[in-house]
Design a protein around this motif. Structure first.
Motif, PDB file in Angstrom:
ATOM      1  N   PRO A  74       0.802  -1.218   0.000  1.00 38.55           N
ATOM      2  CA  PRO A  74       0.000   0.000   0.000  1.00 38.55           C
ATOM      3  C   PRO A  74       0.835   1.269   0.000  1.00 38.55           C
ATOM      4  CG  PRO A  74      -0.044  -1.049   2.153  1.00 38.55           C
ATOM      5  CD  PRO A  74       0.685  -1.981   1.228  1.00 38.55           C
ATOM      6  N   LEU A  75       0.265   2.253  -0.641  1.00 44.51           N
ATOM      7  CA  LEU A  75       0.842   3.582  -0.638  1.00 44.51           C
ATOM      8  C   LEU A  75       0.481   4.195   0.710  1.00 44.51           C
ATOM      9  CD1 LEU A  75       1.877   6.040  -2.522  1.00 44.51           C
ATOM     10  CD2 LEU A  75      -0.537   6.537  -2.681  1.00 44.51           C
ATOM     11  N   ARG A  76       1.423   4.583   1.471  1.00 46.04           N
ATOM     12  CA  ARG A  76       1.148   5.139   2.789  1.00 46.04           C
ATOM     13  C   ARG A  76       2.005   6.374   2.997  1.00 46.04           C
ATOM     14  NH1 ARG A  76      -3.133   2.712   2.976  1.00 46.04           N
ATOM     15  NH2 ARG A  76      -3.222   0.584   3.637  1.00 46.04           N
ATOM     16  N   PRO A  77       1.419   7.359   3.617  1.00 45.46           N
ATOM     17  CA  PRO A  77       2.263   8.495   3.983  1.00 45.46           C
ATOM     18  C   PRO A  77       3.387   8.012   4.896  1.00 45.46           C
ATOM     19  CG  PRO A  77      -0.057   9.030   4.218  1.00 45.46           C
ATOM     20  CD  PRO A  77       0.031   7.548   3.953  1.00 45.46           C
ATOM     21  N   HIS A  78       4.595   8.402   4.598  1.00 45.58           N
ATOM     22  CA  HIS A  78       5.754   7.981   5.380  1.00 45.58           C
ATOM     23  C   HIS A  78       6.224   9.170   6.201  1.00 45.58           C
ATOM     24  CE1 HIS A  78       9.347   5.809   6.426  1.00 45.58           C
ATOM     25  NE2 HIS A  78      10.068   6.832   6.040  1.00 45.58           N
ATOM     26  N   ASP A  79       5.969   9.093   7.490  1.00 46.51           N
ATOM     27  CA  ASP A  79       6.338  10.184   8.391  1.00 46.51           C
ATOM     28  C   ASP A  79       5.758  11.518   7.923  1.00 46.51           C
ATOM     29  OD1 ASP A  79       9.595   8.724   8.761  1.00 46.51           O
ATOM     30  OD2 ASP A  79       7.793   8.384   9.948  1.00 46.51           O
ATOM     31  N   ALA A 111      -6.581   7.678   1.315  1.00 45.55           N
ATOM     32  CA  ALA A 111      -5.231   7.178   1.038  1.00 45.55           C
ATOM     33  C   ALA A 111      -5.275   6.164  -0.101  1.00 45.55           C
ATOM     34  CB  ALA A 111      -4.630   6.553   2.292  1.00 45.55           C
ATOM     35  N   GLU A 112      -6.346   5.358  -0.165  1.00 40.28           N
ATOM     36  CA  GLU A 112      -6.482   4.375  -1.233  1.00 40.28           C
ATOM     37  C   GLU A 112      -6.642   5.070  -2.593  1.00 40.28           C
ATOM     38  OE1 GLU A 112      -8.274   4.258   1.645  1.00 40.28           O
ATOM     39  OE2 GLU A 112      -7.155   2.608   2.563  1.00 40.28           O
ATOM     40  N   GLU A 113      -7.430   6.146  -2.636  1.00 39.02           N
ATOM     41  CA  GLU A 113      -7.596   6.892  -3.884  1.00 39.02           C
ATOM     42  C   GLU A 113      -6.283   7.555  -4.297  1.00 39.02           C
ATOM     43  OE1 GLU A 113     -12.266   8.239  -3.692  1.00 39.02           O
ATOM     44  OE2 GLU A 113     -10.831   9.249  -2.366  1.00 39.02           O
ATOM     45  N   LEU A 114      -5.538   8.046  -3.331  1.00 39.09           N
ATOM     46  CA  LEU A 114      -4.239   8.643  -3.623  1.00 39.09           C
ATOM     47  C   LEU A 114      -3.297   7.577  -4.178  1.00 39.09           C
ATOM     48  CD1 LEU A 114      -2.355  11.073  -3.577  1.00 39.09           C
ATOM     49  CD2 LEU A 114      -1.866  10.563  -1.164  1.00 39.09           C
ATOM     50  N   GLU A 115      -3.359   6.374  -3.610  1.00 39.69           N
ATOM     51  CA  GLU A 115      -2.556   5.253  -4.103  1.00 39.69           C
ATOM     52  C   GLU A 115      -2.875   4.972  -5.564  1.00 39.69           C
ATOM     53  OE1 GLU A 115      -2.144   0.427  -3.488  1.00 39.69           O
ATOM     54  OE2 GLU A 115      -3.188   1.591  -1.983  1.00 39.69           O
ATOM     55  N   VAL A 116      -4.144   4.890  -5.888  1.00 36.86           N
ATOM     56  CA  VAL A 116      -4.557   4.625  -7.271  1.00 36.86           C
ATOM     57  C   VAL A 116      -4.056   5.727  -8.187  1.00 36.86           C
ATOM     58  CG1 VAL A 116      -6.548   4.450  -8.814  1.00 36.86           C
ATOM     59  CG2 VAL A 116      -6.543   3.203  -6.650  1.00 36.86           C
ATOM     60  N   LEU A 117      -4.247   6.968  -7.799  1.00 42.13           N
ATOM     61  CA  LEU A 117      -3.822   8.110  -8.610  1.00 42.13           C
ATOM     62  C   LEU A 117      -2.331   8.043  -8.909  1.00 42.13           C
ATOM     63  CD1 LEU A 117      -4.298  10.928  -9.900  1.00 42.13           C
ATOM     64  CD2 LEU A 117      -3.829  11.889  -7.635  1.00 42.13           C
ATOM     65  N   VAL A 120      -1.397   5.019 -11.155  1.00 40.34           N
ATOM     66  CA  VAL A 120      -1.816   5.227 -12.547  1.00 40.34           C
ATOM     67  C   VAL A 120      -0.821   6.154 -13.238  1.00 40.34           C
ATOM     68  CG1 VAL A 120      -3.563   6.338 -14.001  1.00 40.34           C
ATOM     69  CG2 VAL A 120      -4.262   4.710 -12.245  1.00 40.34           C
ATOM     70  N   ILE A 121      -0.406   7.204 -12.548  1.00 38.73           N
ATOM     71  CA  ILE A 121       0.583   8.130 -13.119  1.00 38.73           C
ATOM     72  C   ILE A 121       1.909   7.399 -13.354  1.00 38.73           C
ATOM     73  CG2 ILE A 121       1.995  10.184 -12.667  1.00 38.73           C
ATOM     74  CD1 ILE A 121      -0.514  11.298 -11.156  1.00 38.73           C
ATOM     75  N   ALA A 122       2.341   6.587 -12.398  1.00 38.04           N
ATOM     76  CA  ALA A 122       3.606   5.854 -12.538  1.00 38.04           C
ATOM     77  C   ALA A 122       3.548   4.911 -13.736  1.00 38.04           C
ATOM     78  CB  ALA A 122       3.914   5.077 -11.254  1.00 38.04           C
ATOM     79  N   HIS A 123       2.432   4.217 -13.907  1.00 41.93           N
ATOM     80  CA  HIS A 123       2.290   3.297 -15.047  1.00 41.93           C
ATOM     81  C   HIS A 123       2.273   4.071 -16.365  1.00 41.93           C
ATOM     82  CE1 HIS A 123       1.513  -0.681 -13.138  1.00 41.93           C
ATOM     83  NE2 HIS A 123       1.325   0.106 -12.086  1.00 41.93           N
ATOM     84  N   ALA A 124       1.601   5.216 -16.393  1.00 45.46           N
ATOM     85  CA  ALA A 124       1.542   6.019 -17.613  1.00 45.46           C
ATOM     86  C   ALA A 124       2.934   6.531 -17.984  1.00 45.46           C
ATOM     87  CB  ALA A 124       0.568   7.181 -17.442  1.00 45.46           C
ATOM     88  N   VAL A 125       3.687   6.965 -16.994  1.00 45.37           N
ATOM     89  CA  VAL A 125       5.038   7.461 -17.247  1.00 45.37           C
ATOM     90  C   VAL A 125       5.926   6.315 -17.730  1.00 45.37           C
ATOM     91  CG1 VAL A 125       7.112   8.418 -16.158  1.00 45.37           C
ATOM     92  CG2 VAL A 125       4.862   9.413 -15.677  1.00 45.37           C
ATOM     93  N   ALA A 126       5.808   5.152 -17.114  1.00 45.61           N
ATOM     94  CA  ALA A 126       6.603   3.995 -17.529  1.00 45.61           C
ATOM     95  C   ALA A 126       6.242   3.584 -18.950  1.00 45.61           C
ATOM     96  CB  ALA A 126       6.385   2.831 -16.566  1.00 45.61           C
ATOM     97  N   ASP A 127       4.943   3.580 -19.269  1.00 47.06           N
ATOM     98  CA  ASP A 127       4.512   3.234 -20.627  1.00 47.06           C
ATOM     99  C   ASP A 127       5.027   4.256 -21.639  1.00 47.06           C
ATOM    100  OD1 ASP A 127       3.216   1.022 -19.637  1.00 47.06           O
ATOM    101  OD2 ASP A 127       1.217   1.925 -19.717  1.00 47.06           O
TER     102      ASP A 127
END
Length: 136
Positions: A74-79, A111-117, A120-127
């Motif tokens: 999961p994407l989680r705020p870190h500190d 936090a789950e919606e932020l994870e998805v966002l 999705v951006i990371a996958h688009a950039v990688a593609d």
């Protein structure tokens, strides 16, 4: 028209089969992360509407279990100053953000919606990075 959202193919297909067995007309509206099953309300009496809702609730619970089972870390705020995401190539990367920006984002999305966002951006950039230069 009634709309039912699905993120997983198997529960959605089961729901579609159920609707067809009940004699209901439906269509699909694919989205970026989800697919809507749109049901025509014609011929939908109260009893059938309750059965459809009950089936959807059951399948949505299955879908949630599948999503949790197959979720990336999961994407989680870190500190309060960053996020950790999983890239398409399975690497995990930490992104540092100002704590006030994360706090502000989490006031309007979960936090789950932020994870998805972010994923999705990371996958688009990688593609985009793997595309042939000059190709459209």
């Amino acid at each position: 028209m009634l709309e039912y959202v699905f993120f997983q193919e198997a529960p959605r297909k089961h729901f579609q089969e159920f609707l067809t067995e009940q004699g209901l007309a439906w269509t699909l509206e694919p989205g970026v992360l989800e697919t809507l099953v749109v049901v025509d309300e014609a011929g939908l009496d109260d009893e059938l509407a309750e059965r459809v809702e009950s089936m959807y609730d059951e399948l949505f619970a299955v879908e949630e279990a599948l999503r949790a089972e197959h979720a990336t870390p999961p994407l989680r705020p870190h500190d309060g100053s960053g996020l950790t995401i999983k890239l398409p190539d399975e690497r995990s990367v930490s992104i540092q953000l100002p704590p006030e920006l994360i706090d502000r984002m989490l006031t309007v999305i979960t936090a789950e919606e932020l994870e998805v966002l972010v994923e999705v951006i990371a996958h688009a950039v990688a593609d985009a990075g793997s595309a042939t230069p000059g190709a459209t």
